[in-house]
Design an enzyme around this catalytic site. Structure first.
Site, PDB file in Angstrom:
ATOM      1  N   LYS A  43       0.806  -0.998   0.138  1.00 37.65           N
ATOM      2  CA  LYS A  43       0.139   0.006  -0.097  1.00 37.65           C
ATOM      3  C   LYS A  43       0.939   1.280  -0.098  1.00 37.65           C
ATOM      4  O   LYS A  43       0.661   2.143  -0.832  1.00 37.65           O
ATOM      5  CB  LYS A  43      -0.962   0.045   1.162  1.00 37.65           C
ATOM      6  CG  LYS A  43      -1.939  -0.939   1.387  1.00 37.65           C
ATOM      7  CD  LYS A  43      -2.730  -1.208   2.619  1.00 37.65           C
ATOM      8  CE  LYS A  43      -1.980  -1.158   3.922  1.00 37.65           C
ATOM      9  NZ  LYS A  43      -1.135  -2.389   4.173  1.00 37.65           N
ATOM     10  N   ARG A  81      -9.677   0.584   8.683  1.00 38.68           N
ATOM     11  CA  ARG A  81      -9.315  -0.623   8.980  1.00 38.68           C
ATOM     12  C   ARG A  81     -10.324  -1.770   9.620  1.00 38.68           C
ATOM     13  O   ARG A  81     -10.247  -2.852   9.904  1.00 38.68           O
ATOM     14  CB  ARG A  81      -7.983  -0.875   9.767  1.00 38.68           C
ATOM     15  CG  ARG A  81      -6.791  -1.073   9.139  1.00 38.68           C
ATOM     16  CD  ARG A  81      -5.645  -0.795  10.394  1.00 38.68           C
ATOM     17  NE  ARG A  81      -4.589  -1.528   9.812  1.00 38.68           N
ATOM     18  CZ  ARG A  81      -3.346  -1.002   9.169  1.00 38.68           C
ATOM     19  NH1 ARG A  81      -3.508   0.067   8.607  1.00 38.68           N
ATOM     20  NH2 ARG A  81      -2.320  -1.678   8.848  1.00 38.68           N
ATOM     21  N   ARG A 108      11.522  -5.304   5.084  1.00 36.29           N
ATOM     22  CA  ARG A 108      11.259  -4.013   4.974  1.00 36.29           C
ATOM     23  C   ARG A 108      12.133  -3.010   5.704  1.00 36.29           C
ATOM     24  O   ARG A 108      12.247  -3.232   6.914  1.00 36.29           O
ATOM     25  CB  ARG A 108       9.594  -3.659   5.407  1.00 36.29           C
ATOM     26  CG  ARG A 108       9.289  -2.173   5.321  1.00 36.29           C
ATOM     27  CD  ARG A 108       7.875  -1.895   5.229  1.00 36.29           C
ATOM     28  NE  ARG A 108       7.137  -2.474   6.591  1.00 36.29           N
ATOM     29  CZ  ARG A 108       5.967  -2.272   6.376  1.00 36.29           C
ATOM     30  NH1 ARG A 108       4.943  -2.053   5.412  1.00 36.29           N
ATOM     31  NH2 ARG A 108       5.194  -2.956   7.256  1.00 36.29           N
ATOM     32  N   ARG A 164      10.942  -0.837  11.397  1.00 32.68           N
ATOM     33  CA  ARG A 164       9.756  -0.484  12.252  1.00 32.68           C
ATOM     34  C   ARG A 164      10.034  -1.654  13.504  1.00 32.68           C
ATOM     35  O   ARG A 164      10.134  -2.720  13.016  1.00 32.68           O
ATOM     36  CB  ARG A 164       8.654  -0.653  11.625  1.00 32.68           C
ATOM     37  CG  ARG A 164       8.140   0.616  10.916  1.00 32.68           C
ATOM     38  CD  ARG A 164       7.062   0.792  10.062  1.00 32.68           C
ATOM     39  NE  ARG A 164       5.960  -0.151  10.369  1.00 32.68           N
ATOM     40  CZ  ARG A 164       4.903  -0.537   9.747  1.00 32.68           C
ATOM     41  NH1 ARG A 164       4.636  -0.175   8.449  1.00 32.68           N
ATOM     42  NH2 ARG A 164       3.799  -1.050  10.428  1.00 32.68           N
ATOM     43  N   ARG A 219      -0.588  -9.060  13.374  1.00 32.79           N
ATOM     44  CA  ARG A 219      -1.354  -8.139  12.511  1.00 32.79           C
ATOM     45  C   ARG A 219      -2.016  -8.841  11.333  1.00 32.79           C
ATOM     46  O   ARG A 219      -2.978  -8.201  11.037  1.00 32.79           O
ATOM     47  CB  ARG A 219      -0.049  -7.316  11.897  1.00 32.79           C
ATOM     48  CG  ARG A 219       0.397  -6.283  13.084  1.00 32.79           C
ATOM     49  CD  ARG A 219       2.015  -5.842  12.556  1.00 32.79           C
ATOM     50  NE  ARG A 219       1.859  -5.069  11.311  1.00 32.79           N
ATOM     51  CZ  ARG A 219       3.003  -4.604  10.674  1.00 32.79           C
ATOM     52  NH1 ARG A 219       4.207  -5.108  11.189  1.00 32.79           N
ATOM     53  NH2 ARG A 219       3.127  -4.011   9.758  1.00 32.79           N
TER      54      ARG A 219
HETATM   55  P1  ADP Z   1       2.255  -1.827   3.255  1.00 34.30           P
HETATM   56  O1  ADP Z   1       2.318  -0.249   3.260  1.00 34.30           O
HETATM   57  O2  ADP Z   1       0.874  -2.344   2.762  1.00 34.30           O
HETATM   58  O3  ADP Z   1       2.540  -2.629   4.527  1.00 34.30           O
HETATM   59  P2  ADP Z   1       4.871  -1.372   1.888  1.00 34.30           P
HETATM   60  O4  ADP Z   1       4.435  -0.907   0.494  1.00 34.30           O
HETATM   61  O5  ADP Z   1       5.540  -0.838   2.890  1.00 34.30           O
HETATM   62  O6  ADP Z   1       3.340  -2.277   2.391  1.00 34.30           O
HETATM   63  O7  ADP Z   1       5.490  -3.172   1.265  1.00 34.30           O
HETATM   64  C1  ADP Z   1       6.067  -4.026   2.065  1.00 34.30           C
HETATM   65  C2  ADP Z   1       7.305  -4.344   1.548  1.00 34.30           C
HETATM   66  O8  ADP Z   1       7.541  -5.125   0.353  1.00 34.30           O
HETATM   67  C3  ADP Z   1       8.455  -3.205   1.423  1.00 34.30           C
HETATM   68  O9  ADP Z   1       9.797  -3.594   1.759  1.00 34.30           O
HETATM   69  C4  ADP Z   1       8.298  -3.152   0.054  1.00 34.30           C
HETATM   70  O10 ADP Z   1       9.493  -2.460  -0.698  1.00 34.30           O
HETATM   71  C5  ADP Z   1       8.190  -4.483  -0.736  1.00 34.30           C
HETATM   72  N1  ADP Z   1       7.093  -4.456  -1.645  1.00 34.30           N
HETATM   73  C6  ADP Z   1       6.234  -3.454  -2.061  1.00 34.30           C
HETATM   74  N2  ADP Z   1       5.739  -4.071  -3.316  1.00 34.30           N
HETATM   75  C7  ADP Z   1       6.234  -5.048  -3.547  1.00 34.30           C
HETATM   76  C8  ADP Z   1       5.831  -6.233  -4.805  1.00 34.30           C
HETATM   77  N3  ADP Z   1       4.749  -5.739  -5.682  1.00 34.30           N
HETATM   78  N4  ADP Z   1       6.787  -7.014  -4.805  1.00 34.30           N
HETATM   79  C9  ADP Z   1       7.951  -7.317  -3.999  1.00 34.30           C
HETATM   80  N5  ADP Z   1       8.238  -6.420  -2.784  1.00 34.30           N
HETATM   81  C10 ADP Z   1       7.189  -5.542  -2.614  1.00 34.30           C
HETATM   82  P1  ADP Z   2       0.847  -2.006   7.654  1.00 37.66           P
HETATM   83  O1  ADP Z   2       0.505  -1.508   6.415  1.00 37.66           O
HETATM   84  O2  ADP Z   2       2.234  -2.690   7.468  1.00 37.66           O
HETATM   85  O3  ADP Z   2       0.195  -2.881   8.256  1.00 37.66           O
HETATM   86  P2  ADP Z   2       0.453   0.596   9.041  1.00 37.66           P
HETATM   87  O4  ADP Z   2       1.801   1.447   9.022  1.00 37.66           O
HETATM   88  O5  ADP Z   2      -0.632   0.862   8.226  1.00 37.66           O
HETATM   89  O6  ADP Z   2       1.293  -0.957   8.707  1.00 37.66           O
HETATM   90  O7  ADP Z   2       0.074   0.268  10.801  1.00 37.66           O
HETATM   91  C1  ADP Z   2       1.035   0.185  11.714  1.00 37.66           C
HETATM   92  C2  ADP Z   2       0.108   0.059  12.849  1.00 37.66           C
HETATM   93  O8  ADP Z   2      -0.518   1.191  13.320  1.00 37.66           O
HETATM   94  C3  ADP Z   2      -1.042  -1.045  12.790  1.00 37.66           C
HETATM   95  O9  ADP Z   2      -0.597  -2.406  13.157  1.00 37.66           O
HETATM   96  C4  ADP Z   2      -1.825  -0.372  14.036  1.00 37.66           C
HETATM   97  O10 ADP Z   2      -1.631  -0.722  15.179  1.00 37.66           O
HETATM   98  C5  ADP Z   2      -1.888   1.179  13.704  1.00 37.66           C
HETATM   99  N1  ADP Z   2      -2.737   1.443  12.825  1.00 37.66           N
HETATM  100  C6  ADP Z   2      -2.602   2.070  11.529  1.00 37.66           C
HETATM  101  N2  ADP Z   2      -3.707   2.260  10.887  1.00 37.66           N
HETATM  102  C7  ADP Z   2      -4.747   1.919  11.759  1.00 37.66           C
HETATM  103  C8  ADP Z   2      -6.194   2.087  11.645  1.00 37.66           C
HETATM  104  N3  ADP Z   2      -6.794   2.702  10.698  1.00 37.66           N
HETATM  105  N4  ADP Z   2      -6.954   1.408  12.714  1.00 37.66           N
HETATM  106  C9  ADP Z   2      -6.194   0.938  13.561  1.00 37.66           C
HETATM  107  N5  ADP Z   2      -5.013   1.106  14.023  1.00 37.66           N
HETATM  108  C10 ADP Z   2      -4.274   1.490  13.154  1.00 37.66           C
END
Ligand code: ADP
Ligand code: ADP
Ligand code: ZN
Length: 215
Positions: free
Chosen positions: A13, A88, A127, A161, A172
């Site tokens: 995302k 979420r 990541r 992180r 998660r």
């Molecule tokens: P999210 O915001 O949904 O938690 P991220 O965009 O941070 O996910 O992506 C998670 C990890 O996977 C990052 O290290 C990113 O560089 C990598 N990543 C993102 N998209 C892809 C993809 N299509 N294929 C392989 N790795 C990816």
């Molecule tokens: P990822 O995309 O890897 O799941 P985020 O950066 O979006 O991670 O979120 C990290 C943490 O922040 C989540 O595990 C949760 O604890 C909190 N968080 C983020 N967005 C929300 C939301 N919309 N509602 C509740 N908790 C949230």
């Protein structure tokens, strides 16, 4: 144009939101980033969110909805927003459905990024992020061009992180399946849902999202 990127932790995302920000002049609204800066600043919200985030659980709807409500009042959101990591829960989605018309905004599309659970542990545990500009990288899937140097800003300082470990990822993912996955049906009912293959490579996922939001 206002869109939601919906998907489990590690789905891509944040990666895609940054690409769309640049390509379409939109603003990324990541509740995860907002909560992490609240934790770093030691504000009341940050103190309440810290342990919940470290445990891989969801911060309360009340806090997160309050943060988004306030953020949507900033003038830059008029350019169009990408919701990344929000909503979420069904309660958050219902709150957003009320908030958007109050702020004279509407939702164009909800893009579900589908990725199997077994890939997500690898995505999240590899990541890391540039400490200066926030560009995201991955130990195996998205390397910097020059080792140890951010492509985007030239910084040599990176962060990982605390919740990006194999143990917390399990909580998660459980939170995702129990509390967030019901939003797929919620938005399918409203006719706004588009699904892309989040397991494809980064460029291909961008192409699929662009196709989905242009239709
Ligand atoms: P999210 O915001 O949904 O938690 P991220 O965009 O941070 O996910 O992506 C998670 C990890 O996977 C990052 O290290 C990113 O560089 C990598 N990543 C993102 N998209 C892809 C993809 N299509 N294929 C392989 N790795 C990816
Ligand atoms: P990822 O995309 O890897 O799941 P985020 O950066 O979006 O991670 O979120 C990290 C943490 O922040 C989540 O595990 C949760 O604890 C909190 N968080 C983020 N967005 C929300 C939301 N919309 N509602 C509740 N908790 C949230
Ligand atoms: Zn950088």
């Amino acid at each position: 144009m206002n869109i939601i990127l919906l998907g489990p932790p590690g789905a891509g995302k944040g990666t895609q939101a940054r690409i769309l920000e640049e390509g379409y002049g939109l603003v990324q609204l990541s509740t995860g980033d907002m909560l992490r800066s609240a934790v770093a600043s030691g504000s009341d919200i940050g103190r309440q969110a810290k342990e919940v985030m470290e445990a891989g659980q969801l911060v309360s709807d009340e806090i997160v909805i309050g943060v988004i409500d306030e953020r949507l009042d900033a003038p830059d959101t008029k350019k169009g927003v990408i919701f990344d990591g929000f909503p979420r829960t069904v309660a958050q989605a219902e709150a957003l459905d009320k908030l958007l018309p109050q702020k004279r905004l509407s939702l164009n599309a909800v893009v579900e990024m589908a990725v199997d659970d077994d890939l997500l542990v690898d995505r999240v545990s590899g990541r890391y992020t540039c400490a200066m500009c926030g560009e995201g990288y991955h130990d195996r899937h998205k390397l910097t061009k020059e080792e140890g140097v951010c492509d985007n800003c030239g910084s040599r300082s990176f962060t990982r992180r605390p919740d990006d470990n194999a143990e917390t990822v399990k909580s998660r993912l459980a939170a995702y399946h129990e509390q967030t996955a019901p939003l797929i049906a919620y938005y399918a009912r409203s006719g706004k849902l588009k699904t892309v293959d989040g397991m494809a490579d980064i460029d291909e996922v961008t192409r699929q999202i662009e196709h989905a939001i242009r239709r």
